[in-house]
Design a protein around this motif. Structure first.
Motif, PDB file in Angstrom:
ATOM      1  N   UNK A 180      -2.636  15.946   6.741  1.00  0.00           N
ATOM      2  CA  UNK A 180      -3.109  15.286   5.520  1.00  0.00           C
ATOM      3  C   UNK A 180      -2.136  15.514   4.367  1.00  0.00           C
ATOM      4  N   UNK A 181      -1.599  16.739   4.243  1.00  0.00           N
ATOM      5  CA  UNK A 181      -0.619  17.018   3.190  1.00  0.00           C
ATOM      6  C   UNK A 181       0.623  16.154   3.356  1.00  0.00           C
ATOM      7  N   UNK A 182       1.085  16.001   4.600  1.00  0.00           N
ATOM      8  CA  UNK A 182       2.281  15.198   4.843  1.00  0.00           C
ATOM      9  C   UNK A 182       2.033  13.731   4.494  1.00  0.00           C
ATOM     10  N   UNK A 183       0.818  13.258   4.766  1.00  0.00           N
ATOM     11  CA  UNK A 183       0.479  11.882   4.395  1.00  0.00           C
ATOM     12  C   UNK A 183       0.485  11.716   2.879  1.00  0.00           C
ATOM     13  N   UNK A 184      -0.042  12.706   2.173  1.00  0.00           N
ATOM     14  CA  UNK A 184      -0.038  12.638   0.711  1.00  0.00           C
ATOM     15  C   UNK A 184       1.387  12.711   0.164  1.00  0.00           C
ATOM     16  N   UNK A 185       2.231  13.523   0.788  1.00  0.00           N
ATOM     17  CA  UNK A 185       3.629  13.598   0.363  1.00  0.00           C
ATOM     18  C   UNK A 185       4.332  12.259   0.575  1.00  0.00           C
ATOM     19  N   UNK A 186       4.023  11.601   1.698  1.00  0.00           N
ATOM     20  CA  UNK A 186       4.617  10.284   1.934  1.00  0.00           C
ATOM     21  C   UNK A 186       4.226   9.305   0.841  1.00  0.00           C
ATOM     22  N   UNK A 187       2.986   9.422   0.358  1.00  0.00           N
ATOM     23  CA  UNK A 187       2.539   8.532  -0.719  1.00  0.00           C
ATOM     24  C   UNK A 187       3.311   8.787  -2.012  1.00  0.00           C
ATOM     25  N   UNK A 188       3.983   9.953  -2.089  1.00  0.00           N
ATOM     26  CA  UNK A 188       4.803  10.289  -3.254  1.00  0.00           C
ATOM     27  C   UNK A 188       6.288  10.041  -3.000  1.00  0.00           C
ATOM     28  N   UNK A 189       6.569   9.394  -1.869  1.00  0.00           N
ATOM     29  CA  UNK A 189       7.957   9.104  -1.536  1.00  0.00           C
ATOM     30  C   UNK A 189       8.691  10.235  -0.861  1.00  0.00           C
ATOM     31  N   UNK A 190       7.953  11.227  -0.361  1.00  0.00           N
ATOM     32  CA  UNK A 190       8.550  12.381   0.304  1.00  0.00           C
ATOM     33  C   UNK A 190       8.279  12.267   1.802  1.00  0.00           C
ATOM     34  N   UNK A 191       9.335  12.094   2.583  1.00  0.00           N
ATOM     35  CA  UNK A 191       9.194  11.885   4.025  1.00  0.00           C
ATOM     36  C   UNK A 191       9.509  13.162   4.793  1.00  0.00           C
ATOM     37  N   UNK A 192       8.457  13.813   5.297  1.00  0.00           N
ATOM     38  CA  UNK A 192       8.588  14.992   6.142  1.00  0.00           C
ATOM     39  C   UNK A 192       7.786  14.759   7.412  1.00  0.00           C
ATOM     40  N   UNK A 193       8.139  15.477   8.487  1.00  0.00           N
ATOM     41  CA  UNK A 193       7.404  15.328   9.744  1.00  0.00           C
ATOM     42  C   UNK A 193       6.977  16.676  10.288  1.00  0.00           C
ATOM     43  N   UNK A 194       5.952  16.651  11.143  1.00  0.00           N
ATOM     44  CA  UNK A 194       5.512  17.880  11.805  1.00  0.00           C
ATOM     45  C   UNK A 194       6.623  18.472  12.660  1.00  0.00           C
ATOM     46  N   UNK A 195       7.414  17.618  13.282  1.00  0.00           N
ATOM     47  CA  UNK A 195       8.481  18.083  14.155  1.00  0.00           C
ATOM     48  C   UNK A 195       9.509  18.903  13.378  1.00  0.00           C
ATOM     49  N   UNK A 196       9.770  18.517  12.135  1.00  0.00           N
ATOM     50  CA  UNK A 196      10.728  19.258  11.313  1.00  0.00           C
ATOM     51  C   UNK A 196      10.219  20.642  10.943  1.00  0.00           C
ATOM     52  N   UNK A 197       8.903  20.805  10.923  1.00  0.00           N
ATOM     53  CA  UNK A 197       8.321  22.099  10.561  1.00  0.00           C
ATOM     54  C   UNK A 197       8.408  23.114  11.699  1.00  0.00           C
ATOM     55  N   UNK A 198       8.552  22.622  12.937  1.00  0.00           N
ATOM     56  CA  UNK A 198       8.569  23.503  14.096  1.00  0.00           C
ATOM     57  C   UNK A 198       9.562  24.642  14.011  1.00  0.00           C
ATOM     58  N   UNK A 199      10.853  24.380  13.716  1.00  0.00           N
ATOM     59  CA  UNK A 199      11.828  25.476  13.641  1.00  0.00           C
ATOM     60  C   UNK A 199      11.528  26.485  12.536  1.00  0.00           C
ATOM     61  N   UNK A 200      10.844  26.051  11.485  1.00  0.00           N
ATOM     62  CA  UNK A 200      10.531  26.964  10.380  1.00  0.00           C
ATOM     63  C   UNK A 200       9.396  27.897  10.765  1.00  0.00           C
ATOM     64  N   UNK A 201       8.386  27.364  11.450  1.00  0.00           N
ATOM     65  CA  UNK A 201       7.227  28.188  11.824  1.00  0.00           C
ATOM     66  C   UNK A 201       7.491  29.038  13.052  1.00  0.00           C
ATOM     67  N   UNK A 202       8.511  28.683  13.842  1.00  0.00           N
ATOM     68  CA  UNK A 202       8.843  29.405  15.068  1.00  0.00           C
ATOM     69  C   UNK A 202       7.630  29.536  15.988  1.00  0.00           C
ATOM     70  N   UNK A 203       6.865  28.463  16.076  1.00  0.00           N
ATOM     71  CA  UNK A 203       5.721  28.442  16.982  1.00  0.00           C
ATOM     72  C   UNK A 203       4.428  28.951  16.385  1.00  0.00           C
ATOM     73  N   UNK A 204       4.449  29.457  15.165  1.00  0.00           N
ATOM     74  CA  UNK A 204       3.238  29.955  14.520  1.00  0.00           C
ATOM     75  C   UNK A 204       2.463  28.846  13.847  1.00  0.00           C
ATOM     76  N   UNK A 205       1.330  29.227  13.240  1.00  0.00           N
ATOM     77  CA  UNK A 205       0.515  28.257  12.533  1.00  0.00           C
ATOM     78  C   UNK A 205       1.255  27.763  11.292  1.00  0.00           C
ATOM     79  N   UNK A 206       1.054  26.508  10.947  1.00  0.00           N
ATOM     80  CA  UNK A 206       1.729  25.909   9.797  1.00  0.00           C
ATOM     81  C   UNK A 206       0.938  26.184   8.529  1.00  0.00           C
ATOM     82  N   UNK A 207       1.645  26.586   7.475  1.00  0.00           N
ATOM     83  CA  UNK A 207       1.016  26.800   6.183  1.00  0.00           C
ATOM     84  C   UNK A 207       1.828  26.160   5.079  1.00  0.00           C
ATOM     85  N   UNK A 208       1.306  26.221   3.870  1.00  0.00           N
ATOM     86  CA  UNK A 208       1.989  25.597   2.738  1.00  0.00           C
ATOM     87  C   UNK A 208       3.390  26.158   2.484  1.00  0.00           C
TER      88      UNK A 208
END
Length: 285
Positions: A111-139
């Protein structure tokens, strides 16, 4: 700065990549050892995935690892966070509830990513994977990706513009009620503590929580003033609660704190252990 007479200390509130922290258990333990701490507790949000690894690594750093967890709730539309120490983190009952909460976190991120897209910010869940290193995603992970992609200069700016409560892309998360969290922690042999009460500002509910099974207050917190530390130490004494403390460290650049930042004395851990042992001798149910 730690005095010469206080060579050791503890930090019972830090986060790893298993939830919304930016560092691995190995990195956190190295930071703790470098600060001169005697013990640390990795208290990830809705996730105990770092405990086993941290426990195996702690002896090499001359550190005691306290099994921990942080769970979120709401009390009359205010946030209430509970720290759980020494609970049975391998319990199937615990993992069932945590699995539900992590799935809710994932949906929140979508939902946050969808809201960011509405602000012209394009991010994906796949891009978050290397940052979380397999853990739960947070802000903080979303904030870190915003920095990496050049949408903001700092993690703090990401929160201010997009992710903090009241910002355009903030999304409330699904939580368990306080009574269920307290019962779960106590049933699994843990010690439930109210995290950063000076931040949550739910002082009027602390006595009620104590009657429901709360065992402690996180009086020593990086965001608490000296006056607040004194207030919660006195309140804990009046209600028969213990006090704990920690930095609430999530990562470099997040909230401006560091591991071991607020000089939590060793006796805090000893009182926590005493309360754990006292609870173990009391029947539940």
């Amino acid at each position: 700065m730690r005095s010469e007479l206080q060579l050791m200390g503890v930090d019972l509130h830090v986060h790893s990549v298993a939830s919304d922290g930016l560092h691995t258990p190995r990195e956190l333990l190295s930071m703790a050892a470098g600060t001169g701490l005697s013990a640390i507790s990795i208290t990830d949000h809705d996730n105990v995935g770092s405990i086993a690894e941290a426990s195996s690594l702690a002896p090499a750093h001359a550190l005691e690892l306290v099994p921990g967890l942080e769970m979120s709730s709401h009390i009359r539309e205010k946030d209430a966070h509970f720290l759980a120490y020494y609970l049975d983190y391998e319990s199937p009952r615990l993992h069932e509830r945590l699995s539900w909460l992590r799935e809710a976190r994932l949906e929140r991120t979508r939902t946050m990513l969808a809201l960011l897209r509405s602000q012209g910010v394009e991010l994906s869940l796949e891009e978050l994977g290397p940052i979380t290193e397999g853990g739960a995603i947070g802000r903080p992970h979303v904030a870190e990706l915003l920095v990496r992609r050049g949408y903001v200069r700092t993690v703090g700016e990401a929160f201010e513009r997009f992710l903090q409560r009241g910002a355009c892309c903030y999304v409330e998360k699904e939580v368990l009620p306080p009574s269920e969290i307290l019962d779960l922690i106590l049933d699994l042999g843990g010690v439930p503590v109210l995290a950063h009460p000076g931040v949550s500002r739910i002082d009027e509910h602390i006595e009620e929580l104590a009657s429901a099974g709360l065992q402690g207050l996180e009086a020593f917190h990086a965001d608490h003033t000296a006056e607040q530390i004194g207030l919660y130490r006195r309140l804990a004494s009046e209600l028969g609660l213990i006090v704990t403390g920690g930095s609430d460290f999530h990562g470099e650049g997040v909230r401006g704190t560091r591991v071991g930042a607020n000089d939590v004395p060793d006796w805090v851990l000893e009182r926590l252990k005493d309360r754990r042992d006292a609870l173990a001798g009391q029947p539940r149910g």
